[in-house]
Design a protein around this motif. Structure first.
Motif, PDB file in Angstrom:
ATOM      1  N   GLU A   1     -10.015  -4.867  -1.775  1.00 27.34           N
ATOM      2  CA  GLU A   1     -10.476  -3.434  -1.799  1.00 27.34           C
ATOM      3  C   GLU A   1      -9.159  -2.596  -2.189  1.00 27.34           C
ATOM      4  N   LYS A   2      -9.246  -1.702  -3.143  1.00 32.38           N
ATOM      5  CA  LYS A   2      -8.050  -0.960  -3.932  1.00 32.38           C
ATOM      6  C   LYS A   2      -7.752   0.323  -2.454  1.00 32.38           C
TER       7      LYS A   2
ATOM      8  N   ASP B   1      -4.658  -9.590  -9.351  1.00 31.20           N
ATOM      9  CA  ASP B   1      -5.772  -9.003  -8.818  1.00 31.20           C
ATOM     10  C   ASP B   1      -6.505 -10.094  -7.889  1.00 31.20           C
TER      11      ASP B   1
ATOM     12  N   VAL C   1      -3.946   3.187  -0.572  1.00 32.99           N
ATOM     13  CA  VAL C   1      -4.207   2.701  -1.906  1.00 32.99           C
ATOM     14  C   VAL C   1      -3.380   1.479  -2.071  1.00 32.99           C
TER      15      VAL C   1
ATOM     16  N   TYR D   1      -1.643  -0.900  -4.410  1.00 39.07           N
ATOM     17  CA  TYR D   1      -0.842  -0.970  -5.588  1.00 39.07           C
ATOM     18  C   TYR D   1      -0.172  -2.167  -5.915  1.00 39.07           C
TER      19      TYR D   1
ATOM     20  N   TYR E   1       0.858  -1.245  -0.010  1.00 38.24           N
ATOM     21  CA  TYR E   1      -0.176   0.012  -0.031  1.00 38.24           C
ATOM     22  C   TYR E   1       0.988   1.296   0.047  1.00 38.24           C
TER      23      TYR E   1
ATOM     24  N   ASP F   1     -13.024  -6.650  -1.982  1.00 37.02           N
ATOM     25  CA  ASP F   1     -14.087  -5.917  -2.921  1.00 37.02           C
ATOM     26  C   ASP F   1     -14.755  -7.137  -3.497  1.00 37.02           C
TER      27      ASP F   1
ATOM     28  N   SER G   1      -0.665  -6.750  -5.493  1.00 32.22           N
ATOM     29  CA  SER G   1      -0.955  -7.906  -4.486  1.00 32.22           C
ATOM     30  C   SER G   1      -0.512  -9.228  -5.144  1.00 32.22           C
TER      31      SER G   1
END
Length: 235
Positions: A186-187, A182, A157, A159, A127, A214, A161
């Motif tokens: 959650e972003k 992805d 945020v 960036y 993050y 998310d 994963s």
């Protein structure tokens, strides 16, 4: 996490030099090192507590509020979370013909059929964070010394994963596969944090108010993160 351990040693060394030479530098570099856990974790996710770690590297700048030892302290930094999954599990993501993504907790043996035996299975999240704290220093004329306490919040945020799995394949070769993808997290994240300490050492805790996922695997719709540990001030 080996590289993060080297970074932690470097900050300790920097802190020793800084305290010895007392340079007049604005702000402070803080490194948090601690443990992660998940509240309301997805079904079939069991974490190895002492192998699920967090490291935050943050630059803070104190803005005094009056002359009574209180400050408003914004910062900017990097947050690196690592979760070690037990019981031969990993996260697996897929996209169907309608371009709809789904995430599931999967057996390692299913994802890596060429494996003979498995080592650690990790999920990594990186993050960019902006923490905001209100602090109180008992030694207002020398904030690097004395007792202090801080309450605040942090937004970030995501960036990067990834999953990382170590295993021995059927030919007895040692393998490590790191797959950036992805994973349905959650972003954006936000939560509350607190610190209490003395001099260059303190304890910290961070509780995410946002949901971790998310696109959640089964049972993970209400998953939230919690981390706690020690903080070291470099200068």
């Amino acid at each position: 996490m080996r590289k993060l351990g080297i970074l932690l040693i470097g900050v300790l060394t920097l802190g020793s030099i800084a305290r010895a030479q007392r340079p007049d530098l604005p702000g402070s570099l803080v490194v948090d090192w601690g443990l992660n856990t998940l509240l309301n974790a997805p079904t079939d996710v069991k974490l190895s507590g002492f192998n699920s770690k967090t490291v935050n590297v943050i630059y803070y700048y104190d803005l005094p509020i009056g002359d009574n030892g209180f400050t408003f302290t914004p910062g900017i930094g990097l947050g690196m979370e690592r979760f070690t999954l037990e019981d031969g599990k990993t996260l697996r993501t897929s996209v169907n013909n309608s371009n709809v993504r789904s995430v599931a907790v999967a057996d390692l043996a299913t994802v890596y059929p060429q494996a003979n035996t498995f080592g650690k299975s990790k999920v990594g999240l990186n993050y960019l964070d902006i923490p905001l704290e209100f602090r109180y220093y008992t030694s207002k004329n020398n904030m690097s010394r004395g007792f202090r306490v801080a309450l605040g919040a942090k937004v970030g945020v995501l960036y990067s994963s990834f999953t990382k799995v170590k295993f021995e394949d059927n030919a007895a070769d040692q393998r490590m596969i790191k797959d950036r993808q992805d994973l349905g997290f959650e972003k954006f994240r936000y939560g509350v944090q607190a610190r209490v300490g003395f001099g260059g050492f303190s304890l910290f805790g961070y509780y995410e108010l946002s949901n971790k996922f998310d696109i959640a695997p089964a049972g993970g719709a209400d998953t939230q993160g919690l981390s706690f540990g020690i903080s070291l001030t470099g200068f």
